[in-house]
Design a protein around this motif. Structure first.
Motif, short mmCIF file in Angstrom:
data_model
loop_
_atom_site.label_atom_id
_atom_site.label_comp_id
_atom_site.label_asym_id
_atom_site.label_seq_id
_atom_site.Cartn_x
_atom_site.Cartn_y
_atom_site.Cartn_z
N ASP A 34 0.92 -1.27 0.21
CA ASP A 34 -0.01 -0.14 0.11
C ASP A 34 0.81 1.50 -0.13
OD1 ASP A 34 -1.98 -1.78 0.08
OD2 ASP A 34 -2.48 -1.69 2.12
N ALA A 35 1.84 1.29 0.91
CA ALA A 35 2.85 2.45 0.84
C ALA A 35 3.51 2.69 -0.24
CB ALA A 35 3.82 2.35 1.95
N LEU A 36 4.11 1.47 -1.00
CA LEU A 36 4.69 1.82 -2.28
C LEU A 36 3.72 2.08 -3.31
CD1 LEU A 36 7.08 -1.42 -2.60
CD2 LEU A 36 7.55 1.03 -2.52
N GLU A 37 2.49 1.56 -3.22
CA GLU A 37 1.34 2.22 -4.20
C GLU A 37 1.14 3.49 -4.25
OE1 GLU A 37 -1.19 1.36 -7.23
OE2 GLU A 37 -0.07 -0.33 -6.24
N GLU A 38 0.97 4.16 -2.97
CA GLU A 38 0.74 5.55 -2.47
C GLU A 38 2.17 6.43 -3.29
OE1 GLU A 38 -1.39 7.87 -2.28
OE2 GLU A 38 -2.71 6.04 -2.36
N LYS A 39 3.18 5.82 -2.82
CA LYS A 39 4.41 6.88 -3.25
C LYS A 39 4.51 6.83 -4.96
CE LYS A 39 7.55 6.99 0.51
NZ LYS A 39 7.85 8.41 0.89
N VAL A 40 4.34 5.74 -5.52
CA VAL A 40 4.37 5.74 -7.04
C VAL A 40 3.53 6.73 -7.59
CG1 VAL A 40 4.26 4.36 -8.87
CG2 VAL A 40 5.44 3.44 -7.25
N LYS A 41 2.05 6.52 -7.17
CA LYS A 41 1.14 7.37 -7.73
C LYS A 41 1.41 8.91 -7.40
CE LYS A 41 -2.81 4.27 -7.68
NZ LYS A 41 -3.99 3.72 -7.27
N GLU A 42 2.03 9.22 -6.11
CA GLU A 42 2.31 10.76 -5.70
C GLU A 42 3.56 10.95 -7.00
OE1 GLU A 42 3.45 11.06 -1.75
OE2 GLU A 42 1.72 10.04 -1.00
N ASN A 43 4.56 10.22 -7.00
CA ASN A 43 5.53 10.62 -8.15
C ASN A 43 5.01 10.92 -9.24
OD1 ASN A 43 7.53 10.64 -6.04
ND2 ASN A 43 8.19 8.50 -6.51
N LEU A 44 4.06 9.91 -9.72
CA LEU A 44 3.38 10.11 -11.00
C LEU A 44 2.68 11.48 -11.18
CD1 LEU A 44 2.33 6.43 -11.91
CD2 LEU A 44 3.97 7.89 -13.10
N LYS A 45 1.85 11.93 -10.04
CA LYS A 45 1.07 12.90 -10.20
C LYS A 45 2.18 14.21 -10.31
CE LYS A 45 -2.48 11.57 -7.23
NZ LYS A 45 -3.38 11.60 -6.03
N ALA A 47 5.29 14.23 -11.74
CA ALA A 47 5.68 14.19 -12.94
C ALA A 47 4.77 14.60 -14.23
CB ALA A 47 6.11 12.65 -13.14
N ILE A 48 3.46 14.18 -13.88
CA ILE A 48 2.43 14.89 -14.88
C ILE A 48 2.17 16.25 -14.82
CG2 ILE A 48 -0.03 14.71 -15.24
CD1 ILE A 48 -0.01 11.80 -14.38
N ALA A 49 2.32 16.87 -13.69
CA ALA A 49 2.26 18.25 -13.31
C ALA A 49 3.50 18.90 -13.99
CB ALA A 49 2.20 18.80 -12.00
N ALA A 51 5.41 17.81 -16.52
CA ALA A 51 4.94 17.58 -18.06
C ALA A 51 4.41 18.83 -18.46
CB ALA A 51 4.80 16.26 -18.42
N LYS A 52 2.96 18.76 -17.83
CA LYS A 52 1.96 19.82 -18.27
C LYS A 52 2.67 21.13 -18.14
CE LYS A 52 -2.06 17.27 -17.12
NZ LYS A 52 -3.01 17.65 -16.14
N ALA A 53 3.57 21.56 -17.16
CA ALA A 53 4.08 22.96 -16.91
C ALA A 53 5.09 23.25 -18.28
CB ALA A 53 4.76 23.09 -15.69
N ASN A 54 5.69 22.04 -18.70
CA ASN A 54 6.49 22.28 -19.83
C ASN A 54 6.05 22.24 -21.19
OD1 ASN A 54 9.34 22.69 -18.52
ND2 ASN A 54 8.70 20.66 -17.43
N GLN A 55 4.47 22.00 -21.20
CA GLN A 55 3.64 22.12 -22.33
C GLN A 55 4.11 20.83 -23.04
OE1 GLN A 55 4.21 26.03 -23.93
NE2 GLN A 55 2.81 26.97 -22.56
N ARG A 56 3.97 19.83 -22.44
CA ARG A 56 4.32 18.41 -23.31
C ARG A 56 3.21 17.59 -23.02
NH1 ARG A 56 8.10 15.91 -20.73
NH2 ARG A 56 8.82 17.53 -19.29
N LYS A 57 3.15 16.54 -23.82
CA LYS A 57 1.84 15.78 -23.63
C LYS A 57 2.51 14.30 -23.58
CE LYS A 57 -1.55 17.78 -26.44
NZ LYS A 57 -2.48 17.83 -27.58
N THR A 58 4.13 14.28 -23.36
CA THR A 58 4.50 12.94 -23.28
C THR A 58 5.24 12.96 -21.85
OG1 THR A 58 4.99 12.86 -25.63
CG2 THR A 58 6.52 11.44 -24.08
N ARG A 62 12.60 11.89 -16.74
CA ARG A 62 13.23 13.39 -16.28
C ARG A 62 12.17 14.10 -15.59
NH1 ARG A 62 13.69 15.12 -22.03
NH2 ARG A 62 11.95 16.43 -22.39
N ASP A 63 10.97 13.73 -15.76
CA ASP A 63 9.73 14.43 -14.95
C ASP A 63 9.80 13.85 -13.65
OD1 ASP A 63 9.01 16.19 -17.22
OD2 ASP A 63 8.14 14.31 -17.99
N LEU A 64 10.11 12.52 -13.50
CA LEU A 64 10.01 11.91 -12.00
C LEU A 64 10.88 12.60 -10.92
CD1 LEU A 64 10.04 8.31 -13.47
CD2 LEU A 64 7.99 9.74 -12.44
#
Length: 64
Positions: A34-45, A47-49, A51-58, A62-64
């Motif tokens: 459960d803890a690893l699942e949460e950490k991974v999801k937090e890191n992905l969130k 990273a997504i932010a 990538a969006k801030a850099n106006q990329r869709k990929t 390096r976003d991690l």
């Protein structure tokens, strides 16, 4: 999204065995999964932010 699992407990056990050559750790508690699942999801969130801030869709490593 809550139903999609990224972390698989069986895989955690395999990795723990690889990383513990003395074979001291025999079991992995549910809370580790459960803890690893949460950490991974937090890191992905984050990273997504980034990538969006850099106006990329990929998402790149390096976003991690």
């Amino acid at each position: 999204m809550a139903g999609t699992k990224i972390i698989i407990k069986n895989n955690i056990r395999k990795i723990v065995k690889e990383l513990d050559p003395e074979n001291v750790i025999n079991n992995v508690g549910k809370e580790v999964e459960d803890a690893l699942e949460e950490k991974v999801k937090e890191n992905l969130k984050k990273a997504i932010a980034r990538a969006k801030a850099n106006q990329r869709k990929t998402l790149f490593a390096r976003d991690l």
